[in-house]
Scaffold this motif. Structure first.
Motif, PDB file in Angstrom:
ATOM      1  N   THR A   1      58.420  57.340  92.204  1.00  0.00           N
ATOM      2  CA  THR A   1      59.341  56.380  91.598  1.00  0.00           C
ATOM      3  C   THR A   1      60.596  56.256  92.453  1.00  0.00           C
ATOM      4  O   THR A   1      61.189  57.261  92.840  1.00  0.00           O
ATOM      5  CB  THR A   1      59.732  56.820  90.174  1.00  0.00           C
ATOM      6  OG1 THR A   1      58.557  56.918  89.369  1.00  0.00           O
ATOM      7  CG2 THR A   1      60.681  55.810  89.541  1.00  0.00           C
ATOM      8  N   VAL A  43      64.405  54.384  92.675  1.00  0.00           N
ATOM      9  CA  VAL A  43      65.436  53.806  91.809  1.00  0.00           C
ATOM     10  C   VAL A  43      66.550  53.229  92.672  1.00  0.00           C
ATOM     11  O   VAL A  43      67.007  53.873  93.621  1.00  0.00           O
ATOM     12  CB  VAL A  43      66.021  54.867  90.848  1.00  0.00           C
ATOM     13  CG1 VAL A  43      67.069  54.244  89.927  1.00  0.00           C
ATOM     14  CG2 VAL A  43      64.919  55.534  90.049  1.00  0.00           C
ATOM     15  N   VAL A  49      63.901  49.993  88.815  1.00  0.00           N
ATOM     16  CA  VAL A  49      63.029  51.162  88.945  1.00  0.00           C
ATOM     17  C   VAL A  49      61.658  50.688  89.430  1.00  0.00           C
ATOM     18  O   VAL A  49      60.995  49.899  88.753  1.00  0.00           O
ATOM     19  CB  VAL A  49      62.886  51.910  87.604  1.00  0.00           C
ATOM     20  CG1 VAL A  49      62.000  53.146  87.775  1.00  0.00           C
ATOM     21  CG2 VAL A  49      64.259  52.301  87.056  1.00  0.00           C
ATOM     22  N   SER A  88      62.682  60.874  83.630  1.00  0.00           N
ATOM     23  CA  SER A  88      62.937  60.947  85.063  1.00  0.00           C
ATOM     24  C   SER A  88      63.511  62.307  85.407  1.00  0.00           C
ATOM     25  O   SER A  88      64.265  62.899  84.635  1.00  0.00           O
ATOM     26  CB  SER A  88      63.911  59.838  85.496  1.00  0.00           C
ATOM     27  OG  SER A  88      64.264  59.978  86.860  1.00  0.00           O
TER      28      SER A  88
END
Length: 366
Positions: free
Chosen positions: A161, A163, A186, A238
């Protein structure tokens, strides 16, 4: 002839003050930078953070330190400059020639106005740029998962992931420090590197040990389609370290007026609290006013001491006045926040009080 005489007087006083301010400024900034460099030595060896990078980090923050320390340098240097003239008898000669205290102070102010204009330019250009570059350097060396992009946006990685946040800030609440990220995107990828989900949120907040996304639009990508959903808020699982993200967030006091104004407009457009940004905006706008008022109004109080005291006494006067004005300004801003005063008015009260006090002193002892 009279006109030329005044020019020579201004040059005499100005050069004396300029030398004293320059020396004081150099000492204050040098000591502050050295202290920060020593602190950075504790992180040498962390990741790829080396001694050279610690030195580069410190040097990149020098413009910001020049901006921050100038107020103290102007005050102490102004007093020291007049003290140097008093020590050689030149100040006494100027007074005997009929030059008033106000006229001597005006000569000092002329020099400080020019220096202040230069410092304001540094504070709006080199200081924010240097601070951003310093933080980007430190983050890239100390953490492989968080970095700063050009323009101050934040990029962070949490596994697969990624961001991105347009800006960030930290604030204190009763429950502890809260990390706020604005204009958040995201990107979630699978193990093959394909984008599976894109989430766009007005902001993300880390509080009470968890992340929350607000005003969220989430798009899930399938093989041949995409599905979008919207929600007011959603818990975000997260592993992003808020402490590391907090290090990437530039202090509001280090932003220039343009960036502060842009953040204020964004927050107000989205119905969010912008008071911290407005306080920082008006504090920066009043910076040159505070510097000049403090330095100019402090000079009359020192005339008596300059004749009888040495450098130690002048430094003591400058330090006391600086500390007193700092606490007065902080108290005015905090009381303004408590009672809902506009930040502009709260920042205007301390210099107005100081001007009134200096005027009363002039009337009594001039």
């Amino acid at each position: 002839m009279t006109r030329w005489r005044f020019k020579r007087v201004d040059r005499l006083v100005g050069l004396s003050v300029l030398a004293a301010v320059g020396l004081t400024w150099f000492v204050l900034v040098g000591f502050d930078a050295f202290t920060i460099f020593v602190g950075e030595l504790n992180d040498v060896g962390r990741g790829s953070y080396t001694l050279a990078k610690a030195a580069s980090y410190t040097l990149l923050t020098v413009p910001r330190r020049l901006y921050e320390m100038f107020g103290y340098a102007a005050l102490i240097g102004g007093l020291a400059g007049l003290g140097a003239l008093a020590g050689t008898g030149e100040l006494t000669a100027l007074r005997a020639a009929g030059m008033s205290k106000l006229r001597i102070c005006a000569s000092v102010a002329l020099t400080l106005v020019l220096l202040t204009a230069l410092v304001v330019a540094i504070g709006e250009t080199l200081a924010p740029l240097g601070e951003q570059s310093a933080r980007a350097l430190a983050l890239s060396a100390k953490s492989k998962d968080v970095s700063l992009a050009k323009g101050g946006s934040i990029w962070a990685r949490d596994g697969n992931t990624f961001v991105n946040a347009g800006s960030g800030r930290t604030r204190q609440t009763d429950d502890g420090e809260v990390v706020d990220l604005s204009r958040v995107r995201v990107f979630e990828f699978d193990d093959d590197g394909r984008l599976t989900t894109l989430s766009v949120a007005a902001r993300a907040e880390h509080a009470a040990g968890q992340w929350t996304l607000y005003d969220l639009r989430r798009t899930v990508f399938a093989e041949a389609s995409a599905t979008s959903t919207q929600s007011a808020e959603m818990q975000w699982s997260s592993g992003l370290d808020p402490d590391v993200l907090a290090l990437s967030i530039v202090n509001l006091d280090y932003l220039n007026l343009r960036d502060l104004g842009r953040n204020i407009a964004y927050l107000e457009r989205n119905g969010q609290d912008s008071r911290n940004f407005r306080e920082a905006y008006w504090a920066r706008l009043f910076y040159p006013v505070n510097v000049l008022v403090l330095a100019f109004c402090a000079l009359p109080f020192a005339f008596g001491a300059l004749r009888s005291g040495g450098l130690a006494k002048r430094l003591f006067i400058g330090i006391v006045l600086s500390i007193g004005f700092f606490f007065l300004q902080r108290a005015a801003v905090n009381l303004g926040a408590v009672y809902g005063l506009p930040p502009a008015l709260a920042n205007m009260i301390p210099p107005a009080l100081l001007i009134a006090l200096a005027f009363a002193w002039f009337r009594r002892f001039a």
